[in-house]
Scaffold this motif. Structure first.
Motif, PDB file in Angstrom:
ATOM      1  N   UNK A  89       0.808  -1.219   0.000  1.00  0.00           N
ATOM      2  CA  UNK A  89       0.000   0.000   0.000  1.00  0.00           C
ATOM      3  C   UNK A  89       0.839   1.266   0.000  1.00  0.00           C
ATOM      4  N   UNK A  90       2.091   1.166   0.448  1.00  0.00           N
ATOM      5  CA  UNK A  90       2.905   2.366   0.585  1.00  0.00           C
ATOM      6  C   UNK A  90       2.635   3.123   1.865  1.00  0.00           C
ATOM      7  N   UNK A  91       1.915   2.496   2.803  1.00  0.00           N
ATOM      8  CA  UNK A  91       1.625   3.092   4.111  1.00  0.00           C
ATOM      9  C   UNK A  91       2.495   2.387   5.144  1.00  0.00           C
ATOM     10  N   UNK A  92       3.562   3.037   5.538  1.00  0.00           N
ATOM     11  CA  UNK A  92       4.547   2.422   6.423  1.00  0.00           C
ATOM     12  C   UNK A  92       3.947   2.193   7.812  1.00  0.00           C
ATOM     13  N   UNK A  93       4.176   0.977   8.354  1.00  0.00           N
ATOM     14  CA  UNK A  93       3.635   0.625   9.672  1.00  0.00           C
ATOM     15  C   UNK A  93       4.594   0.962  10.801  1.00  0.00           C
ATOM     16  N   UNK A  94       5.867   1.075  10.502  1.00  0.00           N
ATOM     17  CA  UNK A  94       6.831   1.383  11.545  1.00  0.00           C
ATOM     18  C   UNK A  94       8.245   1.351  10.999  1.00  0.00           C
ATOM     19  N   UNK A  95       9.180   1.724  11.856  1.00  0.00           N
ATOM     20  CA  UNK A  95      10.587   1.763  11.466  1.00  0.00           C
ATOM     21  C   UNK A  95      11.338   0.661  12.209  1.00  0.00           C
ATOM     22  N   UNK A  96      12.051  -0.173  11.458  1.00  0.00           N
ATOM     23  CA  UNK A  96      12.858  -1.229  12.044  1.00  0.00           C
ATOM     24  C   UNK A  96      14.332  -0.859  12.020  1.00  0.00           C
ATOM     25  N   UNK A  97      15.153  -1.746  12.560  1.00  0.00           N
ATOM     26  CA  UNK A  97      16.593  -1.494  12.622  1.00  0.00           C
ATOM     27  C   UNK A  97      17.358  -2.745  12.222  1.00  0.00           C
ATOM     28  N   UNK A  98      18.324  -2.593  11.329  1.00  0.00           N
ATOM     29  CA  UNK A  98      19.183  -3.711  10.946  1.00  0.00           C
ATOM     30  C   UNK A  98      20.090  -4.056  12.131  1.00  0.00           C
ATOM     31  N   UNK A  99      20.033  -5.315  12.580  1.00  0.00           N
ATOM     32  CA  UNK A  99      20.800  -5.717  13.762  1.00  0.00           C
ATOM     33  C   UNK A  99      21.987  -6.614  13.439  1.00  0.00           C
ATOM     34  N   UNK A 100      21.914  -7.358  12.344  1.00  0.00           N
ATOM     35  CA  UNK A 100      23.023  -8.223  11.938  1.00  0.00           C
ATOM     36  C   UNK A 100      23.106  -8.294  10.418  1.00  0.00           C
ATOM     37  N   UNK A 101      24.321  -8.364   9.889  1.00  0.00           N
ATOM     38  CA  UNK A 101      24.546  -8.597   8.467  1.00  0.00           C
ATOM     39  C   UNK A 101      25.607  -9.680   8.366  1.00  0.00           C
ATOM     40  N   UNK A 102      25.228 -10.828   7.793  1.00  0.00           N
ATOM     41  CA  UNK A 102      26.137 -11.969   7.700  1.00  0.00           C
ATOM     42  C   UNK A 102      26.310 -12.332   6.230  1.00  0.00           C
ATOM     43  N   UNK A 103      27.525 -12.242   5.729  1.00  0.00           N
ATOM     44  CA  UNK A 103      27.783 -12.518   4.319  1.00  0.00           C
ATOM     45  C   UNK A 103      28.059 -13.999   4.101  1.00  0.00           C
ATOM     46  N   UNK A 104      27.354 -14.582   3.139  1.00  0.00           N
ATOM     47  CA  UNK A 104      27.575 -15.963   2.720  1.00  0.00           C
ATOM     48  C   UNK A 104      28.108 -15.955   1.294  1.00  0.00           C
ATOM     49  N   UNK A 105      28.429 -17.115   0.768  1.00  0.00           N
ATOM     50  CA  UNK A 105      29.056 -17.184  -0.552  1.00  0.00           C
ATOM     51  C   UNK A 105      28.155 -16.666  -1.664  1.00  0.00           C
ATOM     52  N   UNK A 106      26.841 -16.922  -1.582  1.00  0.00           N
ATOM     53  CA  UNK A 106      25.956 -16.522  -2.670  1.00  0.00           C
ATOM     54  C   UNK A 106      24.756 -15.693  -2.225  1.00  0.00           C
ATOM     55  N   UNK A 122      19.387  -9.448   9.462  1.00  0.00           N
ATOM     56  CA  UNK A 122      18.444  -9.529  10.579  1.00  0.00           C
ATOM     57  C   UNK A 122      17.933  -8.126  10.870  1.00  0.00           C
ATOM     58  N   UNK A 123      16.626  -8.000  10.997  1.00  0.00           N
ATOM     59  CA  UNK A 123      15.992  -6.700  11.239  1.00  0.00           C
ATOM     60  C   UNK A 123      15.102  -6.814  12.468  1.00  0.00           C
ATOM     61  N   UNK A 124      15.216  -5.842  13.365  1.00  0.00           N
ATOM     62  CA  UNK A 124      14.340  -5.801  14.534  1.00  0.00           C
ATOM     63  C   UNK A 124      13.182  -4.863  14.249  1.00  0.00           C
ATOM     64  N   UNK A 125      11.965  -5.391  14.324  1.00  0.00           N
ATOM     65  CA  UNK A 125      10.762  -4.603  14.091  1.00  0.00           C
ATOM     66  C   UNK A 125      10.241  -4.046  15.411  1.00  0.00           C
ATOM     67  N   UNK A 126       9.431  -2.998  15.374  1.00  0.00           N
ATOM     68  CA  UNK A 126       8.749  -2.566  16.592  1.00  0.00           C
ATOM     69  C   UNK A 126       7.917  -3.720  17.150  1.00  0.00           C
ATOM     70  N   UNK A 127       7.854  -3.851  18.473  1.00  0.00           N
ATOM     71  CA  UNK A 127       7.161  -4.984  19.090  1.00  0.00           C
ATOM     72  C   UNK A 127       5.714  -5.097  18.638  1.00  0.00           C
ATOM     73  N   UNK A 128       5.063  -3.966  18.387  1.00  0.00           N
ATOM     74  CA  UNK A 128       3.655  -3.987  17.980  1.00  0.00           C
ATOM     75  C   UNK A 128       3.448  -4.658  16.630  1.00  0.00           C
ATOM     76  N   UNK A 129       4.497  -4.764  15.822  1.00  0.00           N
ATOM     77  CA  UNK A 129       4.372  -5.372  14.493  1.00  0.00           C
ATOM     78  C   UNK A 129       4.741  -6.848  14.475  1.00  0.00           C
ATOM     79  N   UNK A 130       5.323  -7.346  15.568  1.00  0.00           N
ATOM     80  CA  UNK A 130       5.842  -8.714  15.581  1.00  0.00           C
ATOM     81  C   UNK A 130       4.774  -9.746  15.216  1.00  0.00           C
TER      82      UNK A 130
END
Length: 220
Positions: free
Chosen positions: A100-117, A122-130
């Motif tokens: 819809x283009x109606x944002x429900x909340x702002x999350x935060x990137x908590x981990x970035x793990x690089x693999x071969x391909x 990992x993103x933490x969402x606001x608790x209300x959106x879980x």
């Protein structure tokens, strides 16, 4: 309405203050503006904005104080790169999911793990959106339609392929990056439908374990 399939990247050229609101100017040499008219919608990092002025390679939009408060726009500045998608037409392929283009909340990137391909985010969402985020379900991150690969409480994990990293702003994410989140609209409608007649009651508390037990969804 959008699909979450990013069509181009843009650059914020200007952020002009108009009281509590801002006038945003976005430049994009790769977004086809030939079929865009004043009043059309363009999702900008997942936020549905109305075109108020435009040219062959740019558009302007007004962003309200409420939108600034509820989205990542508070973190943007001139020079920021953003994901862009024009509103879908009834004849378009629905390559992602209904957005819809109606944002429900702002999350935060908590981990970035690089693999071969692929890269694992990992993103933490606001608790209300879980409660709206499900394994193998859909979620929109900065306007990108993505599949949730794992859920742990309010955190969820995404597997991102090199093509997505190249064609969107995800390649620039770092731990701590704030991202706009829109949950699957179907999940929101299902929650409302499950309330039944109670949906008409003022200040309905929504669905919790007590509600499910009371209405026969849980066995004692």
């Amino acid at each position: 309405m959008f699909t979450g399939i990013i069509q181009a990247l843009g650059t914020i050229k200007k952020l002009d203050n108009h009281g509590n609101d801002i006038r945003l100017t976005v430049s994009s040499p790769t977004l086809d503006m030939s079929d865009v008219a004043l009043g059309d919608s363009i999702a900008t990092n997942g936020v549905c904005l109305t075109v108020t002025d435009m040219g062959p390679d740019y558009y302007c939009a007004d962003v309200s104080a409420e939108t600034i408060k509820l989205t990542g726009f508070a973190h943007y500045s001139a020079g920021s790169t953003v994901n862009l998608e024009k509103a879908m037409r009834p004849s378009d392929r629905l390559g992602g999911h209904i957005v819809s283009g109606h944002v429900d909340g702002v999350g935060e990137v908590t981990q970035i793990i690089k693999h071969s391909d692929y890269v694992e985010f990992w993103v933490k969402a606001p608790e209300a959106l879980a409660k709206y985020i499900a394994h193998k379900g859909s979620i929109t991150v900065d306007g990108i339609s993505l599949t949730v690969n794992e859920v742990n409480g309010a955190e969820f994990m995404l597997w991102i392929i090199p093509h997505t990293l190249q064609e969107t702003i995800m390649g620039s994410y770092k731990v701590g990056t704030a991202v706009n989140l829109e949950v699957d609209v179907i999940a929101r409608y299902l929650e409302r439908l499950m309330l039944g007649d109670k949906a008409a009651e003022p200040k309905s508390k929504g669905i919790d374990m007590a509600f499910l037990a009371e209405n026969g969804f849980l066995r004692k």
